[in-house]
Write an enzyme that holds these catalytic residues in place. Structure first.
Site, PDB file in Angstrom:
ATOM      1  N   ARG A 106     -44.014 -82.169 -16.513  1.00  0.00           N
ATOM      2  CA  ARG A 106     -45.181 -81.321 -16.432  1.00  0.00           C
ATOM      3  C   ARG A 106     -45.185 -80.528 -17.905  1.00  0.00           C
ATOM      4  O   ARG A 106     -44.218 -79.856 -18.309  1.00  0.00           O
ATOM      5  CB  ARG A 106     -44.978 -80.284 -15.362  1.00  0.00           C
ATOM      6  CG  ARG A 106     -46.092 -79.066 -15.360  1.00  0.00           C
ATOM      7  CD  ARG A 106     -45.960 -78.107 -14.314  1.00  0.00           C
ATOM      8  NE  ARG A 106     -46.430 -79.054 -13.106  1.00  0.00           N
ATOM      9  CZ  ARG A 106     -46.919 -78.149 -12.048  1.00  0.00           C
ATOM     10  NH1 ARG A 106     -46.885 -76.786 -11.825  1.00  0.00           N
ATOM     11  NH2 ARG A 106     -47.480 -78.903 -11.049  1.00  0.00           N
ATOM     12  N   HIS A 133     -54.017 -84.052 -12.999  1.00  0.00           N
ATOM     13  CA  HIS A 133     -52.842 -83.918 -12.020  1.00  0.00           C
ATOM     14  C   HIS A 133     -52.722 -84.912 -10.873  1.00  0.00           C
ATOM     15  O   HIS A 133     -53.414 -84.764  -9.750  1.00  0.00           O
ATOM     16  CB  HIS A 133     -53.084 -82.462 -11.423  1.00  0.00           C
ATOM     17  CG  HIS A 133     -51.907 -81.856 -10.503  1.00  0.00           C
ATOM     18  ND1 HIS A 133     -50.652 -82.643 -10.756  1.00  0.00           N
ATOM     19  CD2 HIS A 133     -51.531 -80.666 -10.147  1.00  0.00           C
ATOM     20  CE1 HIS A 133     -49.649 -81.645  -9.838  1.00  0.00           C
ATOM     21  NE2 HIS A 133     -50.211 -80.535  -9.505  1.00  0.00           N
ATOM     22  N   GLN A 136     -51.172 -84.791  -7.256  1.00  0.00           N
ATOM     23  CA  GLN A 136     -51.941 -83.828  -6.578  1.00  0.00           C
ATOM     24  C   GLN A 136     -53.295 -84.402  -5.892  1.00  0.00           C
ATOM     25  O   GLN A 136     -53.467 -84.482  -4.706  1.00  0.00           O
ATOM     26  CB  GLN A 136     -52.532 -82.540  -7.417  1.00  0.00           C
ATOM     27  CG  GLN A 136     -53.256 -81.786  -6.387  1.00  0.00           C
ATOM     28  CD  GLN A 136     -52.280 -80.791  -5.624  1.00  0.00           C
ATOM     29  OE1 GLN A 136     -51.459 -80.166  -5.806  1.00  0.00           O
ATOM     30  NE2 GLN A 136     -52.773 -80.867  -4.210  1.00  0.00           N
ATOM     31  N   ASP A 227     -59.452 -74.178  -6.711  1.00  0.00           N
ATOM     32  CA  ASP A 227     -58.192 -74.177  -7.569  1.00  0.00           C
ATOM     33  C   ASP A 227     -58.537 -72.890  -8.091  1.00  0.00           C
ATOM     34  O   ASP A 227     -59.446 -72.299  -8.434  1.00  0.00           O
ATOM     35  CB  ASP A 227     -58.031 -75.516  -8.289  1.00  0.00           C
ATOM     36  CG  ASP A 227     -56.714 -75.313  -9.086  1.00  0.00           C
ATOM     37  OD1 ASP A 227     -55.912 -74.355  -8.836  1.00  0.00           O
ATOM     38  OD2 ASP A 227     -56.532 -76.005 -10.422  1.00  0.00           O
ATOM     39  N   CYS A 267     -55.182 -76.767  -3.904  1.00  0.00           N
ATOM     40  CA  CYS A 267     -53.949 -77.207  -4.265  1.00  0.00           C
ATOM     41  C   CYS A 267     -52.621 -76.235  -4.334  1.00  0.00           C
ATOM     42  O   CYS A 267     -51.536 -76.743  -4.475  1.00  0.00           O
ATOM     43  CB  CYS A 267     -53.963 -77.779  -5.817  1.00  0.00           C
ATOM     44  SG  CYS A 267     -54.481 -76.692  -6.799  1.00  0.00           S
ATOM     45  N   ARG A 295     -47.925 -83.716  -0.707  1.00  0.00           N
ATOM     46  CA  ARG A 295     -47.231 -83.877  -1.811  1.00  0.00           C
ATOM     47  C   ARG A 295     -46.031 -84.810  -1.874  1.00  0.00           C
ATOM     48  O   ARG A 295     -45.805 -85.473  -2.497  1.00  0.00           O
ATOM     49  CB  ARG A 295     -47.101 -82.703  -2.536  1.00  0.00           C
ATOM     50  CG  ARG A 295     -48.406 -81.714  -2.913  1.00  0.00           C
ATOM     51  CD  ARG A 295     -49.360 -82.380  -3.830  1.00  0.00           C
ATOM     52  NE  ARG A 295     -48.582 -82.806  -5.082  1.00  0.00           N
ATOM     53  CZ  ARG A 295     -48.367 -82.148  -6.056  1.00  0.00           C
ATOM     54  NH1 ARG A 295     -48.658 -80.720  -6.144  1.00  0.00           N
ATOM     55  NH2 ARG A 295     -47.613 -82.408  -7.232  1.00  0.00           N
TER      56      ARG A 295
HETATM   57  N1   CP Z   1     -50.091 -77.646  -6.764  1.00  0.00           N
HETATM   58  C1   CP Z   1     -48.998 -77.595  -7.434  1.00  0.00           C
HETATM   59  O1   CP Z   1     -48.961 -78.539  -8.334  1.00  0.00           O
HETATM   60  O2   CP Z   1     -48.460 -76.699  -7.352  1.00  0.00           O
HETATM   61  P1   CP Z   1     -46.998 -75.996  -8.138  1.00  0.00           P
HETATM   62  O3   CP Z   1     -47.523 -75.616  -9.421  1.00  0.00           O
HETATM   63  O4   CP Z   1     -46.242 -75.204  -7.313  1.00  0.00           O
HETATM   64  O5   CP Z   1     -46.054 -77.377  -8.402  1.00  0.00           O
HETATM   65  N1  NVA Z   2     -55.096 -75.855 -12.463  1.00  0.00           N
HETATM   66  C1  NVA Z   2     -53.855 -75.183 -12.104  1.00  0.00           C
HETATM   67  C2  NVA Z   2     -53.085 -76.068 -11.202  1.00  0.00           C
HETATM   68  C3  NVA Z   2     -51.901 -75.457 -10.513  1.00  0.00           C
HETATM   69  C4  NVA Z   2     -51.360 -76.444  -9.721  1.00  0.00           C
HETATM   70  C5  NVA Z   2     -53.159 -74.914 -13.198  1.00  0.00           C
HETATM   71  O1  NVA Z   2     -52.966 -75.784 -14.126  1.00  0.00           O
HETATM   72  O2  NVA Z   2     -52.496 -73.992 -13.554  1.00  0.00           O
END
Ligand code: CP
Ligand code: NVA
Length: 308
Positions: A106, A133, A136, A227, A267, A295
């Site tokens: 990430r 993502h 997701q 989101d 999400c 997930r």
């Molecule tokens: N939806 C998602 O990716 O959540 P986190 O940021 O908690 O991993």
């Molecule tokens: N769009 C959000 C998703 C978190 C799971 C971010 O990137 O923070």
């Protein structure tokens, strides 16, 4: 028929790294894991987790998925490893490839993720970047399939920022030929390259709509999705974005525009009373916690294919 065939691509950096058949296969395997109809427990492999941003769902669901497969995880925090000190990605990737069997990363830039993939001899999974993502999106479409059995005539309306989550929904939606509508304020439309790739993937079908009107997007939708307005890394834009996104909250008025049996997805994590009201998030139409659970199942399926 259930196939545990290897994926054609070594890495999962983008939703488009899978074919339609591969996505459908993953969803089927994930459902089997969820129903306890499939057990793979002896992989004895190691997943390295490199997280440059916070995470609850992605991190824990990967950890548990790996443990269910009889493997283990190494959690690499940039602050306590040499990554935070600026060790080149190409060095980190080559070293970790000698210890681990797969990496989930990430980070901010998609190009950094691609750099890891370039120098890794093991598969690399996108656990969220600023651009996409994809894990997701797999869980999202699994949740939609559970509800409606297939994707025929499904309208998925995403109300909010044209961000990483929207981008992966667009691309995975294109693979599955789902009608995807994105409603965002002017200036917050999804990435043009993503839109073009989706159009190519949809071939001649005109199933992607980008609009600035949340009401028209929600009209007749089977799925309403949102989101956060400000993603991780955009904390300094929060005040401006909160103003710009006024009118883009999923509330009961918007829900009324959708189909009677609409389901609500998010999400998570959510900001109640910003992108979604508490009432809608907690309503009987919400499948948000099933979505979060999924997930783990899709990632278990993904890992079992990447590592088999
Ligand atoms: N939806 C998602 O990716 O959540 P986190 O940021 O908690 O991993
Ligand atoms: N769009 C959000 C998703 C978190 C799971 C971010 O990137 O923070």
């Amino acid at each position: 028929m259930l196939k545990l065939n290897k994926l054609v691509n070594k890495n999962f950096l983008s939703s488009l790294d899978m074919s339609t058949e591969e996505v459908l296969n993953i969803l089927e395997i994930a459902k089997k894991f969820k129903n306890n109809d499939l057990k793979i427990e002896s992989l004895n492999k190691v997943l390295g987790l490199i997280f440059d941003k916070s995470s609850t769902r992605t991190r824990v669901s990967f950890q548990v998925a790996m443990s269910r497969l009889g493997g283990s995880t190494v959690d690499l925090n940039p602050n306590t490893s040499q990554i935070g000190r600026g060790e080149p990605i190409k060095d980190t990737a080559r070293v970790l490839s000698r210890y681990c069997d797969v990496l989930a990363i990430r980070t901010f830039n998609q190009s950094d993720l691609e750099e890891y993939a370039k120098w890794s001899s093991i598969p690399v999974i996108n656990a969220l970047t600023d651009l996409e993502h994809p894990c997701q999106a797999l869980a999202d479409f699994m949740t939609i399939k559970e509800e409606f059995n297939d994707f025929k005539n499904i309208v998925l309306s995403f109300i909010g920022d044209g961000n990483n989550v929207a981008n992966s929904l667009i691309l995975c939606g294109a693979l599955l030929e789902v009608e995807v509508r994105i409603a965002c304020p002017k200036g917050y439309e999804p990435n043009k390259l993503i839109i073009n790739k989706a159009k190519e993937t949809y071939k001649n079908k005109n199933l992607l709509q980008i609009t600035n009107d949340p009401y028209s997007a929600a009209s007749g939708a089977n799925v309403l999705y949102t989101d956060v307005w400000s993603s991780m890394g955009e904390e300094n834009q929060k005040e401006d974005k909160d103003k710009d996104f006024n009118g883009f909250t999923i509330d009961n008025n918007l829900v009324k525009r959708a189909k009677k049996d609409v389901i609500i997805l998010h999400c998570l994590p959510a900001y109640r009373s910003k992108e979604i009201t508490n009432e809608v998030l907690e309503s009987e139409k919400s499948r948000i916690f099933e979505q979060a659970e999924n997930r783990m199942h899709v990632q278990q399926a993904l890992l079992s294919l990447l590592l088999s």
